[in-house]
Enzyme design. Structure first.
Site, mmCIF file in Angstrom:
data_model
loop_
_atom_site.group_PDB
_atom_site.id
_atom_site.type_symbol
_atom_site.label_atom_id
_atom_site.label_comp_id
_atom_site.label_asym_id
_atom_site.label_seq_id
_atom_site.Cartn_x
_atom_site.Cartn_y
_atom_site.Cartn_z
ATOM 1 N N ASP A 104 -30.803 -48.488 29.647
ATOM 2 C CA ASP A 104 -30.091 -48.099 28.427
ATOM 3 C C ASP A 104 -31.043 -47.826 27.266
ATOM 4 O O ASP A 104 -30.798 -46.928 26.457
ATOM 5 C CB ASP A 104 -29.092 -49.196 28.039
ATOM 6 C CG ASP A 104 -27.942 -49.311 29.029
ATOM 7 O OD1 ASP A 104 -27.653 -48.302 29.704
ATOM 8 O OD2 ASP A 104 -27.350 -50.395 29.133
ATOM 9 N N GLY A 105 -32.137 -48.580 27.162
ATOM 10 C CA GLY A 105 -33.080 -48.349 26.078
ATOM 11 C C GLY A 105 -33.708 -46.968 26.142
ATOM 12 O O GLY A 105 -33.907 -46.308 25.111
ATOM 13 N N ASP A 110 -26.113 -63.002 8.159
ATOM 14 C CA ASP A 110 -27.310 -62.485 8.823
ATOM 15 C C ASP A 110 -27.408 -60.971 8.806
ATOM 16 O O ASP A 110 -28.436 -60.426 9.217
ATOM 17 C CB ASP A 110 -27.351 -62.970 10.277
ATOM 18 C CG ASP A 110 -27.664 -64.457 10.373
ATOM 19 O OD1 ASP A 110 -27.982 -65.048 9.331
ATOM 20 O OD2 ASP A 110 -27.590 -65.014 11.484
ATOM 21 N N ASN A 134 -25.881 -46.143 19.457
ATOM 22 C CA ASN A 134 -25.120 -47.394 19.498
ATOM 23 C C ASN A 134 -24.693 -47.855 18.107
ATOM 24 O O ASN A 134 -23.506 -47.965 17.821
ATOM 25 C CB ASN A 134 -25.950 -48.500 20.153
ATOM 26 C CG ASN A 134 -25.695 -48.625 21.638
ATOM 27 O OD1 ASN A 134 -24.834 -47.950 22.185
ATOM 28 N ND2 ASN A 134 -26.450 -49.479 22.292
ATOM 29 N N ASP A 135 -25.682 -48.157 17.268
ATOM 30 C CA ASP A 135 -25.332 -48.767 15.984
ATOM 31 C C ASP A 135 -26.464 -48.663 14.983
ATOM 32 O O ASP A 135 -27.630 -48.506 15.338
ATOM 33 C CB ASP A 135 -24.944 -50.241 16.171
ATOM 34 C CG ASP A 135 -25.944 -51.012 17.016
ATOM 35 O OD1 ASP A 135 -27.144 -50.946 16.715
ATOM 36 O OD2 ASP A 135 -25.537 -51.675 17.987
#
Length: 306
Positions: free
Chosen positions: A67-68, A181, A149-150
């Site tokens: 996935d990376g 956080d 993704n984000d």
């Protein structure tokens, strides 16, 4: 699909992925197709060189890894409109890839591509930029950063675990001030990643929406929210005079956010395009198998379902 110029990106440092990429490149070059081959990883980014050295339009990017590797390819290639054909070769979870069984670098695979025997799955991308001054100032002071993704706004300090105070606006209206956080702004694709780990919603990739999820907020009333896809999410760091607040794209550092700056996050103009060979591919099956939902390990007979 025409196959004249093809990118092959493989997982850096993985012998299995490299061997598969070499075989694939040899097969394509034997057909007169120009191939650009390179590793992709934490210290390797071949995509700017690929784009700058292309002598003609790039027809396809074949991504071999996990996935990376796919996330890196999408960040750099989606804005150029280059479709991705991804396979889990040397990866782990493989949420964004097709099984290796579908990677057979033989004539049948290339014939399928030339004859358009595949589906195209479009996945929303995010675009983010930094701004200074009031909310009416829409001119960016940074480059545009992309994520599949984000986008995450959270602190990173070398000698301590930091919390932060972030004010979030949506389309110019204040929603909340989060102390905790950090904050995640996710696509539906990314909702099964960091967002899910932070107890945010899982959103089907066929739904156009953004998911905003606070990370370990100190107020129990600070909850995730799903907003329309055309919304602009503005995040202002408060209560700090140091540039410890960072913008992260798919878990990779994009830039520091200085006091007085804000980051605007929105849906990118162009989606990532994934070529799908598996005619039985199902998002729900992927959830069961990859996330190990109970349906994957507990089997009761349902005599009421025909």
């Amino acid at each position: 699909m025409q196959l004249r110029q093809v990118i092959i990106a493989y997982k850096a440092g993985d012998p299995t992925s490299k061997a598969a990429a070499d075989d694939c490149a040899h097969c394509l070059e034997s057909q007169g197709i120009h191939v650009m081959l390179g590793p992709s990883g934490a210290r390797d980014n071949p995509f700017p060189v690929f784009l700058a050295s292309a002598t003609e339009p790039i027809d396809l990017a074949i991504v071999l890894g996990g996935d990376g590797t796919v996330l890196a390819a999408a960040r750099h290639l989606s804005d150029a409109g280059i479709p991705l054909l991804t396979f889990n070769v040397g990866g782990h979870l493989g949420f964004l890839t097709q099984p290796r069984d579908f990677f057979q670098p033989e004539a049948e695979l290339w014939d399928r591509l030339r004859n358009d025997q595949y589906a195209v799955e479009q996945r929303m991308m995010l675009a983010a930029s930094l701004h200074e001054g009031g909310r009416e100032n829409r001119e960016p002071i940074s480059e545009t950063y992309y994520a599949l993704n984000d986008m995450c706004v959270k602190p990173a300090a070398p000698d301590r675990m930091s919390v932060c105070i972030l004010e979030m606006e949506v389309d110019g209206e204040i929603i909340d001030q989060y102390q905790g956080d950090g904050l995640i702004v996710s696509t539906p694709t990314g909702s099964t990643c960091y967002t899910a780990a932070a107890h945010g919603p899982i959103v089907h990739p066929g739904v156009d929406a953004l998911a905003v999820t606070p990370i370990c907020a100190m107020s129990l009333s600070s909850r995730p929210i799903v907003i329309p896809p055309r919304s602009v999410v503005s995040v202002w760091p408060l209560g700090t005079q140091d540039p410890t607040i960072k913008l992260w794209m798919d878990g990779v550092l994009a830039t520091s956010i200085w006091p007085g700056q804000r980051v605007d996050i929105r849906m990118a103009e162009k989606p990532a395009q994934f070529l799908v060979l598996d005619s039985d591919r199902s998002f729900y099956r992927i959830l069961r198998e990859k996330l190990q939902w109970a349906g994957a390990v507990i089997h009761y007979n349902n005599n009421f379902r025909n």
